[in-house]
Design an enzyme around this catalytic site. Structure first.
Site, PDB file in Angstrom:
ATOM      1  N   TYR A 282      23.628   8.924   6.900  1.00  0.00           N
ATOM      2  CA  TYR A 282      23.010  10.252   6.908  1.00  0.00           C
ATOM      3  C   TYR A 282      24.091  11.279   7.203  1.00  0.00           C
ATOM      4  CZ  TYR A 282      20.085  14.216   8.333  1.00  0.00           C
ATOM      5  OH  TYR A 282      19.497  15.461   8.449  1.00  0.00           O
TER       6      TYR A 282
ATOM      7  N   ASP B 196      32.582  11.278   8.424  1.00  0.00           N
ATOM      8  CA  ASP B 196      31.543  12.049   9.102  1.00  0.00           C
ATOM      9  C   ASP B 196      31.392  11.481  10.506  1.00  0.00           C
ATOM     10  OD1 ASP B 196      29.373  13.355  10.079  1.00  0.00           O
ATOM     11  OD2 ASP B 196      28.026  12.880   8.407  1.00  0.00           O
TER      12      ASP B 196
ATOM     13  N   LYS C 283      27.196  17.508  17.459  1.00  0.00           N
ATOM     14  CA  LYS C 283      26.632  16.818  18.626  1.00  0.00           C
ATOM     15  C   LYS C 283      27.496  16.990  19.890  1.00  0.00           C
ATOM     16  CE  LYS C 283      23.510  14.176  15.838  1.00  0.00           C
ATOM     17  NZ  LYS C 283      23.617  13.519  14.569  1.00  0.00           N
TER      18      LYS C 283
HETATM   19  C1  LIG Z   1      23.277  14.261  13.189  1.00  0.00           C
HETATM   20  C2  LIG Z   1      24.179  13.992  12.037  1.00  0.00           C
HETATM   21  C3  LIG Z   1      24.407  14.945  11.024  1.00  0.00           C
HETATM   22  C4  LIG Z   1      23.645  16.237  10.955  1.00  0.00           C
HETATM   23  O1  LIG Z   1      23.884  17.067  12.028  1.00  0.00           O
HETATM   24  P1  LIG Z   1      22.812  18.229  12.363  1.00  0.00           P
HETATM   25  O2  LIG Z   1      23.446  18.965  13.499  1.00  0.00           O
HETATM   26  O3  LIG Z   1      21.533  17.542  12.685  1.00  0.00           O
HETATM   27  O4  LIG Z   1      22.704  19.071  11.126  1.00  0.00           O
HETATM   28  C5  LIG Z   1      25.353  14.666  10.064  1.00  0.00           C
HETATM   29  N1  LIG Z   1      26.031  13.501  10.062  1.00  0.00           N
HETATM   30  C6  LIG Z   1      25.832  12.562  10.994  1.00  0.00           C
HETATM   31  C7  LIG Z   1      26.631  11.309  10.962  1.00  0.00           C
HETATM   32  C8  LIG Z   1      24.889  12.760  12.002  1.00  0.00           C
HETATM   33  O5  LIG Z   1      24.664  11.792  12.905  1.00  0.00           O
END
Ligand SMILES: *Cc1c(COP(=O)(O)O)cnc(C)c1O
Length: 427
Positions: free
Chosen positions: A142, A237, A265
């Site tokens: 994701y 990511d 995060k």
């Molecule tokens: C949480 C997450 C996202 C998206 O971040 P948001 O702040 O919710 O838009 C993208 N990539 C990874 C790997 C994530 O865990």
């Protein structure tokens, strides 16, 4: 009716599904979500006053524990000086320097307000830099909710993807190739056929959005080799893993340097902060230096950056990650021992302050393995633990998080509760 349920009913009339992000609705596990009234350290309290030891940590950011006094104070001080200026600040320079010092791949970094914005911008940048359109993502990873990343595998290898969400035109999805996570052979075959037309590969270097999967070193090294050979931009990511699995993210753990990295995060300490950065020659393609447009009215928000900087300071305390990892290991080892005692099929693993629990007999290596784990067993476990005051992610397909505020006694209490739950499941 409990106050949680009353609030959920009210919420559903004015907010789609009653929530502002889908997994919060408990759709996967059933029942009603807990409306959180406050949180502190390792604990959260819901609208009915029930207390929970929290293993979600706002889905990762709360690495120092909820409402850490140093972070709250930094936010208060920043807010008193003004909420937003739309002009640069010294704190933005400081956090950029900190991030570049932590993540081996960052020469330069730009701040945004979410992980979604970070990945969306990184993809645009990679396309602008290479002059190519096609990107590769992996099923089960994701990367936020940008159109080109809400794509699932098409039928058969080397076919383009289909939208995995309504509202995404097929024409957008057709530029995204979706491959199996942790499948080196398929990756090689794809690059052999199409390598020179691929702008970017985006990957969660340890996947944390299909529960938790550590891919083989071979897969990660092959990614680096193939991208280098074909002039493709490799994007790690690390929105979830960066500063969570260790101070240098997965890239530091495995010794692989991507071309671009996305963050979020933990770097915001609970406030909305995302970032993308990497190689200087690529980052210089971003406006105002280059032709790739990217902007944000609230990017680098002084209040959010203050929370991020305070959080980055806390994780640099000597022994921070050693202690965090020891707690997390205590949890996964304790849960495994308890499950074994009662003959429940279960396994678990952790990296730094991040863990995965599986109702399966072996650690998953692929999206298919995760899908094959026993979801009913998980849901049973989840609800019994929730009732006992232990808040795990409300889905079998999410990773979990421990914070520095979790004490040995917190973890012991959770293991003791799990022991009773496993006993009940075995009976
Ligand atoms: C949480 C997450 C996202 C998206 O971040 P948001 O702040 O919710 O838009 C993208 N990539 C990874 C790997 C994530 O865990």
């Amino acid at each position: 009716m409990s106050r949680n349920e009353t609030l959920f009913n009210r919420a559903q009339t004015v907010i789609p599904g009653g929530v502002n992000s889908p997994v919060r609705a408990f759709g996967s596990v059933g029942g009603f979500p807990r409306f959180i009234a406050r949180a502190e350290g390792s604990r959260m309290w819901d609208a009915d006053g029930a207390a929970y030891i929290d293993y979600v940590g706002s889905w990762g950011p709360a690495i120092a524990g909820h409402a850490h006094p140093a972070i709250v104070e930094a936010v208060r001080e920043a807010a008193l000086k003004g909420l937003s200026f739309g002009a640069p600040t010294e704190a933005e320079v400081e956090i950029a320097e900190e991030l570049c010092a932590h993540l081996p791949s960052l020469d330069m970094v730009r701040l945004v307000s979410s992980g979604t914005e970070a990945t969306m911008s990184a993809i645009r940048l990679a396309r602008g830099f290479t002059g190519r359109d096609t990107i590769i993502k992996f099923e089960g990873c994701y990367h936020g909710h940008a159109d080109c990343l809400l794509v699932k595998a098409g039928s058969g290898l080397l076919t383009f993807g289909n939208p995995s969400s309504g509202g995404v035109p097929d024409d957008f999805a057709k530029h995204t190739l979706v491959l199996d996570y942790n499948n080196p052979e398929q990756l090689e075959e794809t690059f052999r056929a199409k390598g020179d037309s691929i702008a970017a590969v985006i990957v969660e270097p340890f996947a944390g959005n299909m529960n938790l999967i550590r891919p083989s070193d071979r897969f990660l090294h092959l990614l680096r080799q193939l991208c280098t050979a074909h002039g493709t931009v490799l994007i790690f990511d690390e929105v979830m893993t960066g500063l969570r699995v260790g101070p240098q993210g997965v890239q530091g753990l495995v010794g692989i340097t991507p071309d671009l990295t996305t963050l979020g995060k933990v770097i915001g300490g609970g406030m909305p902060v995302g970032a993308f950065g990497g190689r200087r020659d690529i980052m210089e393609k971003i406006a105002p230096l280059g032709s790739v447009y990217q902007a944000g009215t609230l990017s680098g928000s002084p209040v959010a950056v203050a929370a991020g900087l305070a959080s980055l300071k806390l994780i640099q305390a000597p022994g921070f990650y050693e202690a965090l990892e020891a707690r997390t290991v205590q949890l996964v080892e304790g849960l495994q021992a308890a499950a074994k005692r009662h003959g429940v099929t279960f396994c678990a693993q952790s990296f730094g302050g991040m863990f995965g629990l599986y109702f399966a007999d072996a650690l998953p290596q692929s999206f298919a393995d995760v899908m094959a784990s026993d979801r009913n067993r998980f849901n049973q476990f989840f609800h019994a633990m929730l009732d006992a005051g232990h808040y795990f992610a409300p889905s079998a397909f999410e990773a979990g998080f421990v914070s520095a505020a979790h004490t040995e006694a917190d973890i012991d209490a959770t293991i003791a509760a799990a022991d009773r739950v496993f006993a009940g499941m075995a009976a």
